[in-house]
Design a protein around this motif. Structure first.
Motif, PDB file in Angstrom:
ATOM      1  N   ARG A 158       0.837  -1.207   0.000  1.00 47.27           N
ATOM      2  CA  ARG A 158       0.000   0.000   0.000  1.00 47.27           C
ATOM      3  C   ARG A 158       0.872   1.258   0.000  1.00 47.27           C
ATOM      4  O   ARG A 158       0.568   2.248  -0.673  1.00 47.27           O
ATOM      5  CB  ARG A 158      -0.915   0.013   1.223  1.00 47.27           C
ATOM      6  N   ARG A 159       1.957   1.225   0.750  1.00 50.71           N
ATOM      7  CA  ARG A 159       2.813   2.413   0.788  1.00 50.71           C
ATOM      8  C   ARG A 159       3.599   2.562  -0.515  1.00 50.71           C
ATOM      9  O   ARG A 159       3.532   3.605  -1.178  1.00 50.71           O
ATOM     10  CB  ARG A 159       3.786   2.350   1.967  1.00 50.71           C
ATOM     11  N   TYR A 160       4.366   1.542  -0.875  1.00 47.70           N
ATOM     12  CA  TYR A 160       5.365   1.744  -1.927  1.00 47.70           C
ATOM     13  C   TYR A 160       4.787   1.652  -3.335  1.00 47.70           C
ATOM     14  O   TYR A 160       5.305   2.295  -4.257  1.00 47.70           O
ATOM     15  CB  TYR A 160       6.520   0.760  -1.730  1.00 47.70           C
ATOM     16  N   LEU A 161       3.705   0.906  -3.525  1.00 49.05           N
ATOM     17  CA  LEU A 161       3.086   0.883  -4.840  1.00 49.05           C
ATOM     18  C   LEU A 161       2.203   2.106  -5.059  1.00 49.05           C
ATOM     19  O   LEU A 161       2.034   2.557  -6.198  1.00 49.05           O
ATOM     20  CB  LEU A 161       2.285  -0.402  -5.060  1.00 49.05           C
ATOM     21  N   LEU A 162       1.652   2.662  -3.972  1.00 51.39           N
ATOM     22  CA  LEU A 162       0.840   3.874  -4.115  1.00 51.39           C
ATOM     23  C   LEU A 162       1.701   5.122  -4.280  1.00 51.39           C
ATOM     24  O   LEU A 162       1.412   5.970  -5.132  1.00 51.39           O
ATOM     25  CB  LEU A 162      -0.073   4.030  -2.893  1.00 51.39           C
ATOM     26  N   THR A 163       2.743   5.243  -3.484  1.00 48.21           N
ATOM     27  CA  THR A 163       3.545   6.478  -3.514  1.00 48.21           C
ATOM     28  C   THR A 163       4.565   6.498  -4.645  1.00 48.21           C
ATOM     29  O   THR A 163       4.958   7.561  -5.108  1.00 48.21           O
ATOM     30  CB  THR A 163       4.306   6.676  -2.192  1.00 48.21           C
ATOM     31  N   GLY A 164       5.048   5.323  -5.053  1.00 44.54           N
ATOM     32  CA  GLY A 164       6.111   5.271  -6.054  1.00 44.54           C
ATOM     33  C   GLY A 164       7.451   5.748  -5.553  1.00 44.54           C
ATOM     34  O   GLY A 164       8.384   5.947  -6.343  1.00 44.54           O
ATOM     35  N   GLU A 165       7.574   5.964  -4.240  1.00 39.29           N
ATOM     36  CA  GLU A 165       8.830   6.492  -3.707  1.00 39.29           C
ATOM     37  C   GLU A 165       9.953   5.461  -3.797  1.00 39.29           C
ATOM     38  O   GLU A 165       9.712   4.251  -3.803  1.00 39.29           O
ATOM     39  CB  GLU A 165       8.642   6.933  -2.257  1.00 39.29           C
ATOM     40  N   ARG A 166      11.170   5.959  -3.865  1.00 39.50           N
ATOM     41  CA  ARG A 166      12.338   5.081  -3.916  1.00 39.50           C
ATOM     42  C   ARG A 166      12.798   4.735  -2.497  1.00 39.50           C
ATOM     43  O   ARG A 166      12.567   5.499  -1.560  1.00 39.50           O
ATOM     44  CB  ARG A 166      13.470   5.747  -4.696  1.00 39.50           C
ATOM     45  N   PHE A 167      13.449   3.580  -2.389  1.00 39.36           N
ATOM     46  CA  PHE A 167      13.967   3.154  -1.087  1.00 39.36           C
ATOM     47  C   PHE A 167      15.278   2.412  -1.307  1.00 39.36           C
ATOM     48  O   PHE A 167      15.582   1.949  -2.417  1.00 39.36           O
ATOM     49  CB  PHE A 167      12.949   2.294  -0.336  1.00 39.36           C
ATOM     50  N   ASP A 168      16.067   2.316  -0.242  1.00 37.88           N
ATOM     51  CA  ASP A 168      17.393   1.734  -0.379  1.00 37.88           C
ATOM     52  C   ASP A 168      17.372   0.218  -0.164  1.00 37.88           C
ATOM     53  O   ASP A 168      16.318  -0.379   0.123  1.00 37.88           O
ATOM     54  CB  ASP A 168      18.386   2.415   0.558  1.00 37.88           C
ATOM     55  N   ALA A 169      18.547  -0.389  -0.299  1.00 42.75           N
ATOM     56  CA  ALA A 169      18.643  -1.842  -0.229  1.00 42.75           C
ATOM     57  C   ALA A 169      18.310  -2.372   1.156  1.00 42.75           C
ATOM     58  O   ALA A 169      17.718  -3.454   1.290  1.00 42.75           O
ATOM     59  CB  ALA A 169      20.038  -2.287  -0.656  1.00 42.75           C
ATOM     60  N   ASP A 170      18.684  -1.649   2.189  1.00 44.74           N
ATOM     61  CA  ASP A 170      18.362  -2.101   3.543  1.00 44.74           C
ATOM     62  C   ASP A 170      16.855  -2.148   3.759  1.00 44.74           C
ATOM     63  O   ASP A 170      16.329  -3.078   4.377  1.00 44.74           O
ATOM     64  CB  ASP A 170      19.031  -1.200   4.583  1.00 44.74           C
ATOM     65  N   ARG A 171      16.140  -1.147   3.244  1.00 39.38           N
ATOM     66  CA  ARG A 171      14.687  -1.166   3.354  1.00 39.38           C
ATOM     67  C   ARG A 171      14.118  -2.307   2.492  1.00 39.38           C
ATOM     68  O   ARG A 171      13.165  -2.983   2.906  1.00 39.38           O
ATOM     69  CB  ARG A 171      14.108   0.179   2.914  1.00 39.38           C
ATOM     70  N   ALA A 172      14.700  -2.529   1.322  1.00 42.64           N
ATOM     71  CA  ALA A 172      14.240  -3.627   0.472  1.00 42.64           C
ATOM     72  C   ALA A 172      14.384  -4.969   1.181  1.00 42.64           C
ATOM     73  O   ALA A 172      13.511  -5.838   1.083  1.00 42.64           O
ATOM     74  CB  ALA A 172      15.020  -3.643  -0.841  1.00 42.64           C
ATOM     75  N   GLN A 173      15.459  -5.137   1.937  1.00 39.66           N
ATOM     76  CA  GLN A 173      15.629  -6.372   2.700  1.00 39.66           C
ATOM     77  C   GLN A 173      14.587  -6.463   3.809  1.00 39.66           C
ATOM     78  O   GLN A 173      13.998  -7.525   4.036  1.00 39.66           O
ATOM     79  CB  GLN A 173      17.038  -6.452   3.292  1.00 39.66           C
ATOM     80  N   ALA A 174      14.337  -5.358   4.485  1.00 35.43           N
ATOM     81  CA  ALA A 174      13.341  -5.355   5.560  1.00 35.43           C
ATOM     82  C   ALA A 174      11.945  -5.679   5.023  1.00 35.43           C
ATOM     83  O   ALA A 174      11.128  -6.277   5.736  1.00 35.43           O
ATOM     84  CB  ALA A 174      13.335  -4.000   6.262  1.00 35.43           C
ATOM     85  N   LEU A 175      11.688  -5.322   3.773  1.00 31.21           N
ATOM     86  CA  LEU A 175      10.393  -5.598   3.157  1.00 31.21           C
ATOM     87  C   LEU A 175      10.281  -7.030   2.649  1.00 31.21           C
ATOM     88  O   LEU A 175       9.205  -7.439   2.203  1.00 31.21           O
ATOM     89  CB  LEU A 175      10.156  -4.634   1.989  1.00 31.21           C
ATOM     90  N   GLY A 176      11.376  -7.778   2.702  1.00 29.22           N
ATOM     91  CA  GLY A 176      11.347  -9.153   2.227  1.00 29.22           C
ATOM     92  C   GLY A 176      11.691  -9.320   0.763  1.00 29.22           C
ATOM     93  O   GLY A 176      11.579 -10.419   0.209  1.00 29.22           O
ATOM     94  N   LEU A 177      12.129  -8.225   0.114  1.00 31.24           N
ATOM     95  CA  LEU A 177      12.491  -8.312  -1.306  1.00 31.24           C
ATOM     96  C   LEU A 177      13.873  -8.921  -1.500  1.00 31.24           C
ATOM     97  O   LEU A 177      14.169  -9.463  -2.574  1.00 31.24           O
ATOM     98  CB  LEU A 177      12.452  -6.921  -1.933  1.00 31.24           C
ATOM     99  N   LEU A 178      14.734  -8.811  -0.498  1.00 33.17           N
ATOM    100  CA  LEU A 178      16.108  -9.304  -0.578  1.00 33.17           C
ATOM    101  C   LEU A 178      16.386 -10.231   0.605  1.00 33.17           C
ATOM    102  O   LEU A 178      15.838 -10.039   1.690  1.00 33.17           O
ATOM    103  CB  LEU A 178      17.103  -8.139  -0.531  1.00 33.17           C
ATOM    104  N   VAL A 179      17.287 -11.196   0.383  1.00 31.45           N
ATOM    105  CA  VAL A 179      17.726 -12.038   1.501  1.00 31.45           C
ATOM    106  C   VAL A 179      19.025 -11.526   2.101  1.00 31.45           C
ATOM    107  O   VAL A 179      19.378 -11.894   3.222  1.00 31.45           O
ATOM    108  CB  VAL A 179      17.896 -13.508   1.071  1.00 31.45           C
TER     109      VAL A 179
END
Length: 263
Positions: A158-179
């Motif tokens: 809801r946050r990142y697909l709605l806002t389109g904002e960019r985020f860093d790799a650490d946040r991507a890992q916290a979101l489960g996108l990275l191991v």
């Protein structure tokens, strides 16, 4: 393979696919989408692991600008056909029978991040930026939304697909996108190598069966709905050639037959 996608295989059954359009930051166009769809759809029993990465310092910036301009002038029907081609690419990655590792060597935006959500495992360098940027162009992340929500959960989506904002790799890992997130490209290679070694230590048939099982569970969260499939799978694996060989090797304290000789 293709002038926009390089393919390299080694004797272990590791296939590396490199998006090779560094002059346009490895952006997606029809040719690249078709090449990726064909490459992932052609993965056979001889391939144990697929690694996908980008040439140069960027994984992929998303859609090619010329491709986007063509979409502006295309009819609704032509855009439907184009979107279905993009979905075919995502589905080919998602349904690849072998485990897929995304080696994210730099920025990964829009549709490219959608591709990463279809991989089984992803590792990135810390300087990489991520984003589902479609809404900032007046569009919607429609084709990648299903895969993104499945990976991050609806709250983060809801946050990142709605806002389109960019985020860093650490946040991507916290979101489960990275191991994993590493500091530089040398560490990226080492992290990917560790994942490859871990997967090669597991039986190839068991890995593929488990990947299919996880897809079933993701689509059917009620455990009662999957109990028959789970009972059948473990019973079949225990009586399979791989299962018998693996258990025998364990009891004999010997390497299993699928483990590379240099391990």
């Amino acid at each position: 393979m293709s002038e926009v996608l390089r393919a390299e295989s080694d004797e272990r059954g590791v296939l590396t696919l490199t998006i090779d359009r560094p002059e346009v930051k490895n952006a997606f166009d029809d040719q690249l989408q078709e090449a990726l769809t064909k490459a992932f759809s052609a993965v056979g029993d001889d391939v144990r692991i697929v690694i996908v990465t980008g040439a140069g310092s960027v994984f992929s910036a998303g859609a090619d600008l010329n491709w986007m301009r063509a979409a502006v002038d295309a009819t609704f029907e032509e855009n439907v056909a184009s979107s279905r081609r993009f979905e075919a690419m995502l589905a080919a990655v998602d349904r690849c029978p072998a485990p897929v590792i995304a080696r994210v060597n730099g920025h990964c935006l829009a549709g490219a991040l959608g591709l990463v959500t279809c991989a089984d495992l992803a590792v990135a360098v810390r300087g990489a930026l991520f984003g589902f940027s479609e809404t900032r162009l007046g569009l919607a992340p429609a084709m990648i939304s299903h895969y993104a929500v499945r990976r991050t959960g609806i709250g983060a989506a809801r946050r990142y697909l709605l806002t389109g904002e960019r985020f860093d790799a650490d946040r991507a890992q916290a979101l489960g996108l990275l191991v994993d997130v590493v500091d530089d490209e040398a560490a990226l290679d080492a992290a990917v190598a560790d994942l490859v070694d871990a997967l090669l230590a597991a039986a190839p048939g068991a890995v593929r069966d488990t990947k299919r099982l996880l897809a079933t569970i993701a689509a059917t969260p009620d455990p009662a709905a999957t109990v028959d499939a789970r009972v059948e799978l473990i019973s079949r694996r225990r009586t399979s050639e791989e299962g018998q060989a693996g258990m025998a090797a364990f009891f004999d304290r010997q390497p299993a037959p699928w483990v590379p000789a240099d391990r």
